[in-house]
Design an enzyme around this catalytic site. Structure first.
Site, short mmCIF file in Angstrom:
data_model
loop_
_atom_site.label_atom_id
_atom_site.label_comp_id
_atom_site.label_asym_id
_atom_site.label_seq_id
_atom_site.Cartn_x
_atom_site.Cartn_y
_atom_site.Cartn_z
N LYS A 192 0.89 -1.17 0.00
CA LYS A 192 0.00 0.00 0.00
C LYS A 192 0.92 1.21 0.00
O LYS A 192 0.87 2.09 0.87
CB LYS A 192 -0.92 -0.06 1.24
CG LYS A 192 -2.04 0.96 1.26
CD LYS A 192 -3.16 0.68 0.26
CE LYS A 192 -4.15 1.82 0.24
NZ LYS A 192 -5.17 1.70 -0.83
N ASP A 224 -5.47 -3.19 -2.46
CA ASP A 224 -6.90 -3.14 -2.79
C ASP A 224 -7.15 -3.68 -4.19
O ASP A 224 -8.06 -4.47 -4.44
CB ASP A 224 -7.49 -1.73 -2.59
CG ASP A 224 -6.62 -0.62 -3.17
OD1 ASP A 224 -5.49 -0.91 -3.64
OD2 ASP A 224 -7.08 0.54 -3.17
N ASP A 252 -6.90 -16.07 2.61
CA ASP A 252 -8.28 -16.56 2.79
C ASP A 252 -9.07 -16.34 1.50
O ASP A 252 -9.86 -17.19 1.08
CB ASP A 252 -9.00 -15.82 3.94
CG ASP A 252 -8.93 -16.58 5.27
OD1 ASP A 252 -7.86 -17.16 5.55
OD2 ASP A 252 -9.92 -16.58 6.02
MN MN Z 1 -5.87 -16.14 8.65
#
Ligand code: MN
Ligand code: NAD
Ligand code: IPM
Length: 383
Positions: A192, A224, A252
């Site tokens: 970022k 992002d 994830d």
């Molecule tokens: Mn995790």
């Protein structure tokens, strides 16, 4: 000399899924004469209950003395109201810090059989094979100062610190460049840098390193956009390198590309080649104790252990093939279940992988080094 593996099942679904992975390790010991000793210990909520702390000094010392650690998962609602320092998650973080496990490899690989299990369209994810290299012992997870303080006006204020030194960035960068060099030779560093000075330095150090790896193409992406690109066109990525927190979140997200978070294994490595292996998911309290959890991420973590800590890449491959065989047979836990496939529980899935693994081991055409598997008699059973 026998290699030591410390098994830390942890909480929630942790014990159920590690039990399946241990079955695979037992096959390796019995059928392949893999010289390993398995020990067990407590971490997380289980350790709080048994020893009054999420990771005792003794368990940490045992982990440090082991060649590899296999961890299930930690955490759960029972311990959610504890102060930060006493939570189950601290046990895991203390293990990572105490072993110096700065390099976290999180491969997101789509088994073709699961293309329709993903929430994304099959053509978006088909052929997906990306590696997230997450920095694991620094950044905002460990930065000081941190805490919650009360201001003069009586209002409470929470604060954490995102901090990376050049040497921390350089060592994870090297792991990522080396990883890319062995794969598709494309590395995307995610930061970022448009807002955070710390990750602007991250970008500069990655650029400096690129000079040592002329064969690897380095690109940069803001986090992002990376989150968006991962679901828009995930196959553009080969290796991603990023900070501790961004890596947590993006892995994830990447897991869902592979059908389920129950499919994604991980290896956390230090400079001495020691490793801790764990599925990337948590303790899944909503399904714990119901024989519903997918054990494949944990079993695939054993494959990563064979590759990175035990020097047995061929056996690692056989475990991965066994997982693929079981998916070919149509077996699915609830998280990857689709029409036309057979719903099975954690135990049955584990047993099926063990059976497929043994078949793979004893298919002599497949065994490149028959010396790996010397157990007599079993081939007769299989034939
Ligand atoms: Mn995790
Ligand atoms: P989670 O990963 O435990 O669960 C998220 C969702 O995914 C749940 O619906 C769960 O049922 C499902 N899921 C996870 N693993 C699965 C599997 N193997 N098979 C089928 N479904 C699975 O995340 P959460 O709910 O945010 O966290 C629960 C607890 O786990 C928290 O205490 C958290 O701190 C902890 N946690 C631990 C680890 C770890 O030990 N490495 C990782 C993440 C979260
Ligand atoms: C993970 C988990 C951990 C993390 C938690 C439980 C400390 O989410 O391994 O991805 O944030 O690293």
């Amino acid at each position: 000399m026998s290699k030591k593996i410390l098994v830390l099942p942890g909480d929630g679904i942790g014990p159920e899924i590690t039990a399946q992975a241990v079955k695979v390790l037992e096959v390796l010991k019995r059928e392949c004469e893999l010289d390993v000793t398995l020990e067990e210990g407590h971490v997380g909520g289980a350790a709080i209950d048994a020893e009054g702390t999420p990771l005792s000094d003794e368990t940490l010392a045992r982990a440090q003395a082991a060649d590899a650690v296999l961890l299930g998962a930690v955490g759960g609602p029972r311990w959610d109201d504890l102060p930060m320092e006493e939570r189950p998650e601290k046990g895991l973080l203390r293990l990572r810090a105490g072993l110096g496990l700065f390099a976290n490899l999180r491969p997101a690989l789509l088994y073709p059989q699961l293309a329709s299990a993903s929430t994304l369209r099959p053509e978006v994810v088909a052929g997906l094979d990306l590696m997230i290299v997450r920095e694991l012992t620094g950044g905002i997870y460990f930065g000081e100062p941190r805490g919650v303080r009360t201001l003069e006006n009586g209002e409470r204020q929470g604060y954490n610190t995102l901090v990376y030194s050049e040497s921390e960035i350089r060592r994870i960068g090297r792991v990522a460049f080396e990883t890319a060099r062995r794969r598709g030779k494309r590395l995307c560093s995610v930061d970022k840098a448009n807002v955070l000075e710390c990750t602007r330095l991250w970008r500069e150090v990655m650029d400096e390193l690129a000079g040592d790896y002329p064969d690897v193409e380095l690109t940069h992406m803001y986090v992002d956009n990376a989150a968006m690109q991962l679901v828009r066109a995930p196959k553009q990525f080969d290796v991603i390198v990023t900070t501790n927190m961004f890596g947590d979140i993006l892995s994830d997200e990447a897991a869902m590309l592979t059908g389920s978070i129950g499919m994604l294994p991980s290896a956390a490595l230090n400079e001495r080649g020691q490793g801790m292996y764990e599925p990337i998911h948590g303790s899944a309290p909503d399904i714990a104790g119901q024989d519903k959890a997918n054990p494949l991420a944990t079993i695939l973590s054993v494959a990563m252990m064979l590759r990175h800590s035990l020097g047995e890449p061929e056996l690692a491959e056989k475990i991965e093939q066994a997982v693929s065989d079981v998916l070919d047979e149509g077996l699915r836990t609830a998280d990857i279940h689709t029409e036309g496939t057979r719903l099975v529980g954690t135990e049955e899935m584990g047993d099926a992988v063990v059976a497929a693994f043994i078949r793979r081991l004893w298919n002599t055409e497949d065994v490149k080094d028959p010396g790996h598997c010397r157990h007599a008699g079993l081939s007769n059973e299989i034939d």
